[in-house]
Design a protein around this motif. Structure first.
Motif, mmCIF file in Angstrom:
data_model
loop_
_atom_site.group_PDB
_atom_site.id
_atom_site.type_symbol
_atom_site.label_atom_id
_atom_site.label_comp_id
_atom_site.label_asym_id
_atom_site.label_seq_id
_atom_site.Cartn_x
_atom_site.Cartn_y
_atom_site.Cartn_z
ATOM 1 N N ALA A 41 -12.233 7.772 -5.042
ATOM 2 C CA ALA A 41 -12.814 8.023 -3.720
ATOM 3 C C ALA A 41 -14.338 7.949 -3.733
ATOM 4 N N ALA A 42 -14.970 8.424 -4.793
ATOM 5 C CA ALA A 42 -16.427 8.409 -4.871
ATOM 6 C C ALA A 42 -16.957 6.978 -4.915
ATOM 7 N N THR A 43 -16.326 6.148 -5.728
ATOM 8 C CA THR A 43 -16.751 4.749 -5.826
ATOM 9 C C THR A 43 -16.500 4.023 -4.513
ATOM 10 N N ARG A 44 -15.352 4.252 -3.909
ATOM 11 C CA ARG A 44 -15.030 3.607 -2.630
ATOM 12 C C ARG A 44 -16.020 4.011 -1.540
ATOM 13 N N GLY A 45 -16.415 5.273 -1.525
ATOM 14 C CA GLY A 45 -17.388 5.743 -0.543
ATOM 15 C C GLY A 45 -18.737 5.075 -0.709
ATOM 16 N N ALA A 46 -19.179 4.921 -1.959
ATOM 17 C CA ALA A 46 -20.449 4.248 -2.226
ATOM 18 C C ALA A 46 -20.368 2.783 -1.813
ATOM 19 N N LEU A 47 -19.253 2.143 -2.106
ATOM 20 C CA LEU A 47 -19.087 0.734 -1.756
ATOM 21 C C LEU A 47 -19.048 0.526 -0.248
ATOM 22 N N PHE A 48 -18.504 1.478 0.471
ATOM 23 C CA PHE A 48 -18.456 1.376 1.929
ATOM 24 C C PHE A 48 -19.866 1.294 2.512
ATOM 25 N N LYS A 49 -20.809 2.021 1.898
ATOM 26 C CA LYS A 49 -22.192 2.052 2.388
ATOM 27 C C LYS A 49 -22.954 0.758 2.098
ATOM 28 N N ILE A 50 -22.548 0.034 1.046
ATOM 29 C CA ILE A 50 -23.284 -1.177 0.669
ATOM 30 C C ILE A 50 -22.370 -2.405 0.640
ATOM 31 N N ALA A 51 -21.322 -2.392 1.448
ATOM 32 C CA ALA A 51 -20.335 -3.477 1.433
ATOM 33 C C ALA A 51 -20.959 -4.833 1.750
ATOM 34 N N HIS A 52 -22.042 -4.849 2.518
ATOM 35 C CA HIS A 52 -22.684 -6.105 2.896
ATOM 36 C C HIS A 52 -23.529 -6.697 1.770
ATOM 37 N N LEU A 53 -23.694 -5.954 0.669
ATOM 38 C CA LEU A 53 -24.520 -6.411 -0.448
ATOM 39 C C LEU A 53 -23.705 -6.805 -1.678
ATOM 40 N N VAL A 54 -22.439 -6.437 -1.722
ATOM 41 C CA VAL A 54 -21.652 -6.613 -2.945
ATOM 42 C C VAL A 54 -20.346 -7.357 -2.690
ATOM 43 N N GLU A 55 -19.785 -7.868 -3.792
ATOM 44 C CA GLU A 55 -18.423 -8.393 -3.799
ATOM 45 C C GLU A 55 -17.619 -7.509 -4.739
ATOM 46 N N VAL A 56 -16.394 -7.205 -4.340
ATOM 47 C CA VAL A 56 -15.560 -6.297 -5.128
ATOM 48 C C VAL A 56 -14.235 -6.986 -5.428
ATOM 49 N N GLU A 57 -13.816 -6.910 -6.689
ATOM 50 C CA GLU A 57 -12.493 -7.411 -7.046
ATOM 51 C C GLU A 57 -11.816 -6.416 -7.967
ATOM 52 N N GLN A 58 -10.505 -6.344 -7.865
ATOM 53 C CA GLN A 58 -9.755 -5.402 -8.675
ATOM 54 C C GLN A 58 -9.464 -6.025 -10.028
ATOM 55 N N VAL A 59 -9.660 -5.242 -11.080
ATOM 56 C CA VAL A 59 -9.430 -5.705 -12.446
ATOM 57 C C VAL A 59 -8.127 -5.106 -12.944
ATOM 58 N N LYS A 60 -7.270 -5.937 -13.455
ATOM 59 C CA LYS A 60 -5.998 -5.462 -14.014
ATOM 60 C C LYS A 60 -6.239 -4.924 -15.420
ATOM 61 N N ASP A 61 -5.552 -3.855 -15.755
ATOM 62 C CA ASP A 61 -5.676 -3.279 -17.110
ATOM 63 C C ASP A 61 -4.860 -4.048 -18.112
#
Length: 61
Positions: A41-61
């Protein structure tokens, strides 16, 4: 637990100070720098604030 790969694609220069602090706190420095963070939740909240600056992809373990 899932991991997120976060890549800075737009500069944080000339952005709101709060957004610049979030970029720095995530460990992103220059454009095209990437970090891997846990998907929580903490990471998702931070990403929500800067979504226009970053690209996010999910990494499989």
């Amino acid at each position: 637990m899932a991991q997120l790969k976060i890549t800075l694609v737009h500069s944080a220069a000339h952005r709101l100070p709060k957004q610049r602090k979030i970029v720095e706190a995530l460990g992103l420095g220059r454009i095209n720098s990437s970090v891997i963070k846990p998907d929580n939740a903490a990471t998702r909240g931070a990403l929500f604030k800067i979504a226009h600056l970053v690209e996010v992809e999910q990494v499989k373990d």
